[in-house]
Scaffold this motif. Structure first.
Motif, PDB file in Angstrom:
ATOM      1  N   LYS A  25       3.592   5.984   2.685  1.00  0.00           N
ATOM      2  CA  LYS A  25       2.855   4.802   3.140  1.00  0.00           C
ATOM      3  C   LYS A  25       1.397   5.167   3.348  1.00  0.00           C
ATOM      4  CE  LYS A  25       2.236   0.699   5.085  1.00  0.00           C
ATOM      5  NZ  LYS A  25       2.309  -0.559   4.311  1.00  0.00           N
ATOM      6  N   PHE A  26       0.465   4.347   2.763  1.00  0.00           N
ATOM      7  CA  PHE A  26      -0.962   4.554   2.949  1.00  0.00           C
ATOM      8  C   PHE A  26      -1.544   3.415   3.785  1.00  0.00           C
ATOM      9  CE2 PHE A  26      -0.239   6.888  -1.083  1.00  0.00           C
ATOM     10  CZ  PHE A  26      -0.739   8.119  -0.705  1.00  0.00           C
ATOM     11  N   ASN A  37       1.803  -2.191  -4.473  1.00  0.00           N
ATOM     12  CA  ASN A  37       2.905  -2.797  -3.730  1.00  0.00           C
ATOM     13  C   ASN A  37       4.219  -2.430  -4.410  1.00  0.00           C
ATOM     14  OD1 ASN A  37       1.136  -4.017  -1.959  1.00  0.00           O
ATOM     15  ND2 ASN A  37       0.972  -5.896  -3.195  1.00  0.00           N
ATOM     16  N   LEU A  38       5.169  -1.969  -3.606  1.00  0.00           N
ATOM     17  CA  LEU A  38       6.464  -1.545  -4.131  1.00  0.00           C
ATOM     18  C   LEU A  38       7.526  -2.538  -3.663  1.00  0.00           C
ATOM     19  CD1 LEU A  38       8.158   0.698  -5.560  1.00  0.00           C
ATOM     20  CD2 LEU A  38       8.369   1.783  -3.301  1.00  0.00           C
ATOM     21  N   THR A  52       0.839  -1.226   0.000  1.00  0.00           N
ATOM     22  CA  THR A  52       0.000   0.000   0.000  1.00  0.00           C
ATOM     23  C   THR A  52       0.859   1.256   0.000  1.00  0.00           C
ATOM     24  OG1 THR A  52      -0.213   0.050   2.422  1.00  0.00           O
ATOM     25  CG2 THR A  52      -1.862  -1.200   1.208  1.00  0.00           C
ATOM     26  N   MET A  53       1.627   1.430  -1.063  1.00  0.00           N
ATOM     27  CA  MET A  53       2.560   2.544  -1.152  1.00  0.00           C
ATOM     28  C   MET A  53       2.175   3.525  -2.255  1.00  0.00           C
ATOM     29  SD  MET A  53       5.020   2.167   1.090  1.00  0.00           S
ATOM     30  CE  MET A  53       6.313   3.182   0.402  1.00  0.00           C
ATOM     31  N   TYR A  78       3.945  -2.860  -9.951  1.00  0.00           N
ATOM     32  CA  TYR A  78       3.035  -3.213 -11.052  1.00  0.00           C
ATOM     33  C   TYR A  78       1.652  -2.671 -10.759  1.00  0.00           C
ATOM     34  CZ  TYR A  78       0.217  -5.851 -14.351  1.00  0.00           C
ATOM     35  OH  TYR A  78      -0.679  -6.207 -15.340  1.00  0.00           O
ATOM     36  N   ASP A  79       1.083  -2.050 -11.785  1.00  0.00           N
ATOM     37  CA  ASP A  79      -0.307  -1.590 -11.705  1.00  0.00           C
ATOM     38  C   ASP A  79      -1.019  -2.064 -12.972  1.00  0.00           C
ATOM     39  OD1 ASP A  79      -2.371   0.431 -10.426  1.00  0.00           O
ATOM     40  OD2 ASP A  79      -2.320   0.856 -12.585  1.00  0.00           O
ATOM     41  N   ALA A  80      -2.237  -2.611 -12.811  1.00  0.00           N
ATOM     42  CA  ALA A  80      -2.942  -3.208 -13.957  1.00  0.00           C
ATOM     43  C   ALA A  80      -3.186  -2.192 -15.057  1.00  0.00           C
ATOM     44  CB  ALA A  80      -4.270  -3.807 -13.483  1.00  0.00           C
TER      45      ALA A  80
END
Length: 816
Positions: free
Chosen positions: A405-406, A412-413, A355-356, A387-389
């Protein structure tokens, strides 16, 4: 240059409690008066709760300071220090209004460590108030408006709103900041920040009075030699009165939500420090390279795993912009440096951060999610991926900037780290396993120890059983029953004392084993014992061959059971069965004074401070016997072997078998034996004390000079009239003449000793006078007259075995 400190956690409960305290005393929450001081760790709070004044310490120091701090900021933030150059070494400090009207900081010894140092004040007419501006103002209590002194005129390293950095040319007066030596040491550093008029006003920083930095001239809006943001300029203004030659620089913000001040650090840099009373936000680049911002934590910035702050001092102050650096190089970098062709760093891995908010400026690729890791691993310059869809794979090289940070779902990093850093998670498991093994081993050792202890206890019980059988078979004792105690004349004196039975004491001393024997005196042997409750005792057993008998035994029981003093040995109880008579005392591990003071090796343990404490303790014990106890008692047998020492070498007077008790109107007591001319008074004890005092100072027995052709004893040593007192002092406690306190005490003790051993009793001081002389309450001493027995020895045969000339019995046993 901006610094963000932290979120506010307003300490409402603390203020409420303190408010109640001050309301009860009728004093304002923010004010110190002549009748109301603050003691460590107390403090006062400004009216709106912005600042507090009180005692504090820094994280890496035990020193205590008095200062002004932000009260609403959870991170300790100090803006002014009173005793910056004279810290308190303990928590005994007091801040109050002194008798002359000044505000002062005292330590526990009533020494002044800091003062407002104002002259010509009216005593008991001043008060000190902490304002919401952070200014501490000393004023006349009547009007409260006439400022006599204020902390804004004597600043530390912080420049607060409405404070004036100023110069008064005519009066030669400057108000300037002074840097600290370090973040944990507020004493004067080498840098100062002030205002110089020159031809056109400028701000300057000096290093040891040498010009180090200047701001350039003030053009009415800004200093043209520095780059200043608009927010920095807002609220600043310069006032120059060329006619009066007064100049000052100040600022004031209109944004009440933000608390700002400027700080001159130990390196000569002026920083802006900021706290936002609303919610702290993560701004771009705030945490620097490889730093993560997390609004839910304090502080909000932290380094990635495997990284450390690049500038620890700045990070500790809340300035994180310098970022973090990698502590262990990547394996692929090491491979490259070693000339490896692969350089892929097969031993590197990736740390998953959930959750970054991903770093700025990624490189994008449309490859599938499963290939992101392999693609990054093949490229040594790739330090992270995500990665992001909707985007695909993202890669980063170089510094990672603006990570956050959230708490809710984000991307995810994955951060590239050497395997050694990733294996630290495994090492944690190893530590846990090791801890478990160590715990098991420790438990086993403890169980083994308990088993040995129980076996030893069983053996002791068996031995006790054998002792009981021996006693029963021998039919040695006829018990002195409680019924007999009530009827017997002896029993009347024993009703208030614990009665031990013979069997109990025999078991405690292993049937009076010779190995348990502590010593032998005229009364009889003394044994060390351990009762069933593990309490250590000393058992004094009346010898059948002793010249002393029931009278002396009961005399000691009667006396010592009715007196109690820290410098008198404590009697636990006694045993009276048939012909057996025993006294049970507290056990004294260091035995008696003569085993130390007359022993060439052990005497080195007794430095002058310990000897003087022993002398004082003996004098207080005797004073108690003569004046303060319920009975007026003459000890009659005071000597080094009858003074016992506890674990801390505190003295306790023992052996009360020869005691005589005065009647209410008696000054001296008749005695049947052992008396010189048949009479004893308390001056007899004073004489004995004088002999003992001289023995302690000299480290020699009174009779140690008996072979001297001129003198037979210490009392015959004509040292006082000849001005040769230092020849009497033990070489062990001889010190340089620079130690005036000890030198005066030794001289005083010798003088007191000689006064105590004067030939005529009326010339000797009482013990109350002796105690006052030892405590320097009496400074003018009489000149000592001739001591007793100065020309001839008291005893002409076997004198060498005596402990002191005032021997009344032949007691020669070790301490209990």
């Amino acid at each position: 240059m901006e610094k963000v400190i932290s979120d506010s956690v307003f300490l409402a409960s603390e203020i409420l409690l303190l408010s109640c305290f001050y309301l009860q005393s009728g004093t304002a929450l923010d004010t110190i008066t002549p009748s109301k001081s603050i003691k460590d760790p107390e403090f006062i709070i400004s009216q709106s709760g912005v600042f507090r004044l009180g005692f504090f310490s820094f994280a890496n120091s035990s020193n205590r300071y008095v200062g002004i701090l932000y009260h609403q900021i959870p991170v300790q933030t100090v803006v002014w220090v009173a005793n910056r150059n004279k810290p308190l070494k303990d928590s005994s400090g007091i801040l109050n209004i002194s008798d002359d009207g000044n505000l002062v900081v005292f330590n526990g010894k009533a020494e002044i460590l800091w003062s407002s140092n104002v002259t010509n004040l009216v005593p008991n007419a001043t008060t000190a108030q902490l304002l919401d501006s952070g200014n501490l103002v000393l004023s006349n209590g009547e009007d409260g408006e006439s400022s006599l002194w204020e902390s804004f005129e004597d600043p530390s390293n912080a420049f607060l709103e409405t404070m004036k950095i100023r110069t008064d040319v005519k009066k030669g007066r400057k108000v300037e900041l002074k840097s600290w030596k370090s973040i944990d040491d507020p004493s004067d550093g080498s840098f100062s920040f002030g205002f110089e008029p020159f031809n056109i006003p400028e701000l300057v920083i000096r290093n040891n009075n040498k010009l180090y930095f200047r701001s350039g001239p003030w053009n009415g809006n800004t200093f043209i030699g520095v780059i200043m943001k608009t927010v920095y300029i807002d609220g600043f203004h310069v006032v120059a009165d060329n006619q009066q030659q007064t100049y000052y620089f100040t600022y004031e913000y209109s944004d009440n939500y933000r608390l700002k001040f400027y700080e001159l650090d130990s390196q000569g840099k002026l920083f802006e420090r900021t706290w936002d009373g609303r919610k702290e936000s993560c701004v771009y680049g705030q945490c620097g390279a490889f730093g993560i911002c997390d609004r839910t934590k304090q502080p909000i910035c932290s380094c990635l795993k495997g990284f450390k702050p690049r500038n620890i001092e700045e990070w500790s102050r809340g300035n994180w912009s310098s970022g973090c650096f990698r502590t262990t190089p990547l394996q692929c970098q090491r491979d490259k440096n070693n000339g490896s062709e692969a350089g892929q760093g097969d031993d590197d891995g990736f740390l998953k951060l959930q959750t970054m908010k991903v770093p700025a400026f990624p490189d994008r690729s449309s490859i599938n999610n499963g290939e992101c890791k392999d693609q990054c691993m093949k490229n040594c310059s790739c330090v992270a991926y995500a990665y992001d869809a909707g985007i695909g794979c993202m890669f980063w090289s170089g510094d990672l900037i603006d990570m956050q940070k959230f708490s809710t779902q984000r991307v995810n990093l994955y951060i590239r780290l050497p395997s050694s850093e990733l294996d630290k998670g495994k090492s944690t498991k190893v530590i846990v396993i090791t801890a478990v093994i160590v715990g098991i081993v420790t438990t086993t050792i403890i169980m083994l120890f308990l088993w040995c202890w129980m076996a030893k206890r069983r053996g002791r019980k068996q031995k006790h059983k054998q002792i009981r059988l021996q006693l029963n078979n021998g039919n040695a004792m006829t018990k002195f029953s409680s019924e007999n105690v009530g009827e017997n004349s002896i029993g009347v004196k024993l009703q208030q004392l614990r009665l031990f039975n013979f069997e109990e004491l025999a078991i405690a001393t292993s049937n009076f084993d010779h190995a348990k024997k502590l010593g032998q005196g005229g009364f009889g042997p003394v044994y060390r014992g351990i009762l069933s409750d593990e309490k250590e005792i000393a058992v004094k057993r009346l010898s059948k061959a002793s010249g002393q008998g029931l009278e002396e035994f009961m005399n000691e029981v009667e006396v010592i059971s009715k007196i109690q003093h820290r410098n008198l040995v404590k009697l636990f109880g006694c045993c009276v069965e048939a012909e057996e008579k025993m006294l049970v005392y507290e056990y004294m591990p260091n035995k008696s004074l003569d085993t130390f003071v007359f022993d060439p090796i052990k005497k080195t343990i007794l430095d002058w401070r310990k000897r003087f404490n022993i002398i004082e303790g003996i004098s207080r014990g005797l004073l108690y016997l003569h004046r303060d106890s319920r009975l007026k008692i003459i000890h009659r047998d005071l000597k080094a072997s009858n003074v016992l020492l506890d674990q801390e070498l505190n003295p306790k007077i023992a052996d009360f078998g020869m005691v005589r008790i005065f009647g209410g109107d008696e000054n001296q007591a008749n005695t049947k034996r052992y008396a010189i001319q048949g009479r004893f008074s308390e001056k007899s004890d004073v004489f004995s004390f004088g002999v003992l005092l001289l023995e302690i100072v000299s480290g020699r027995k009174n009779t140690s000079l008996f072979n001297n052709q001129d003198y037979f004893s210490l009392l015959g040593y004509k040292l006082w009239n000849e001005g040769n007192i230092w020849s009497l002092v033990d070489n062990v406690v001889l010190e340089p003449k620079s130690n005036l306190k000890n030198e005066k005490e030794k001289r005083r003790c010798i003088h007191i000793g000689l006064l105590c051993v004067q030939e005529y009793a009326n010339d000797r001081p009482t013990m109350s006078t002796v105690v006052s002389m030892l405590n320097s309450e009496i400074s003018n001493f009489n000149t000592p007259k001739q001591p007793v027995f100065t020309e001839t020895p008291l005893i002409t045969d076997d004198v060498q075995n005596r402990a002191s000339v005032n021997d009344v019995t032949l007691t020669e046993f070790d301490g209990r």
